[in-house]
Scaffold this motif. Sequence first.
Motif, PDB file in Angstrom:
ATOM      1  N   PHE A  67     -16.746 -49.086 -62.917  1.00 47.12           N
ATOM      2  CA  PHE A  67     -16.536 -50.486 -62.556  1.00 47.12           C
ATOM      3  C   PHE A  67     -17.172 -50.702 -61.192  1.00 47.12           C
ATOM      4  O   PHE A  67     -16.615 -50.338 -60.162  1.00 47.12           O
ATOM      5  CB  PHE A  67     -15.038 -50.809 -62.539  1.00 47.12           C
ATOM      6  N   GLU A 110     -12.557 -59.061 -61.118  1.00 48.70           N
ATOM      7  CA  GLU A 110     -12.877 -57.739 -61.641  1.00 48.70           C
ATOM      8  C   GLU A 110     -11.629 -57.055 -62.193  1.00 48.70           C
ATOM      9  O   GLU A 110     -11.703 -56.316 -63.177  1.00 48.70           O
ATOM     10  CB  GLU A 110     -13.520 -56.882 -60.552  1.00 48.70           C
ATOM     11  N   TRP A 159     -11.018 -55.142 -65.662  1.00 48.83           N
ATOM     12  CA  TRP A 159     -10.365 -53.834 -65.825  1.00 48.83           C
ATOM     13  C   TRP A 159      -9.304 -53.904 -66.909  1.00 48.83           C
ATOM     14  O   TRP A 159      -9.250 -53.058 -67.806  1.00 48.83           O
ATOM     15  CB  TRP A 159      -9.680 -53.418 -64.520  1.00 48.83           C
TER      16      TRP A 159
END
Length: 220
Positions: A81, A160, A164
Motif C-alpha cells: 500500500f 487509503e 485497506w
Amino acid sequence: MLKVTLLASTPDATAVVATAAHRCVSLDDAEHYLLDTDPLKQAAVVRRAVGMGHTSVLEHASFTFDISGVSRSLSHQLVRFRIASFSQLSQRYVTGPFGYVTPPSIENDNGFHELYIDLMERIEQVYQTGIDKGIPAEDARFVLPNATETALIATVNARELHHWFNLRCCTHAQWEIRDMANKILDLVKKREPVLFEIAGPSCVGGTCPEGARGCGLIPK
C-alpha cells in the motif's frame, strides 16, 4: 501477539474533511466554516461528498498507528500500500531477542507444530551463532524467516484506509493482515465514526470483487 495502538490523528478530522469538501464549492472563508459550522452539518457534508464519490477530501485526515507482534510476512504485504508512511523495526540495529509468529493452522496441527518450533529454535541458534562470531547483523539476518516478529509505525490518510479495509477486511485476505485491518477499523471508527461509517470489506458497499470466489455474503 498482535497489538495495534492509534498514536495520533488529525484533530477535528471530520470538520477538516467537511471544510475541504466545502472549499470545493464555496468561496466562503474556510477557517470560519471549520470553527463555526455545526458538527451535524459537517457530518452531512462529508456523507454527501463521499456518497457522490468525491473521496479525495478524505485525504486531509491522517492517522498514525503503532503495530507490533506481527510477522515480516505481514509487513511485506503492508508496504504494497504505497500511499502511506512506514517506519519499521530494523534488523540491522536490533539483534534480539528473536521472536516469531505462529499461524493458527500450524498451531492446531500438533505434529507439524512441533517441527515448526524445532525449526524456529534452530534458526535462532544459527542466527545467534553468526552474531557471536562477528557476522554483521545485516548479514546474519539472511537466515531469519518470514515468521520473524517485527513492529512498525504506519501513518495513513482516511481515503487509503478505506482502500485497506476494502481489501484486507475481506474473508479472503490472509488471516494475520485481516486481523490487523479489523483492529485498525475498530480504532478509527471509534475515533472518527462519520469518516468510517461505511468502511469495511468491499461487500459493505454491496459489491464483491471476488466473483465466483466470494464468501457468499453478497448473492451472485
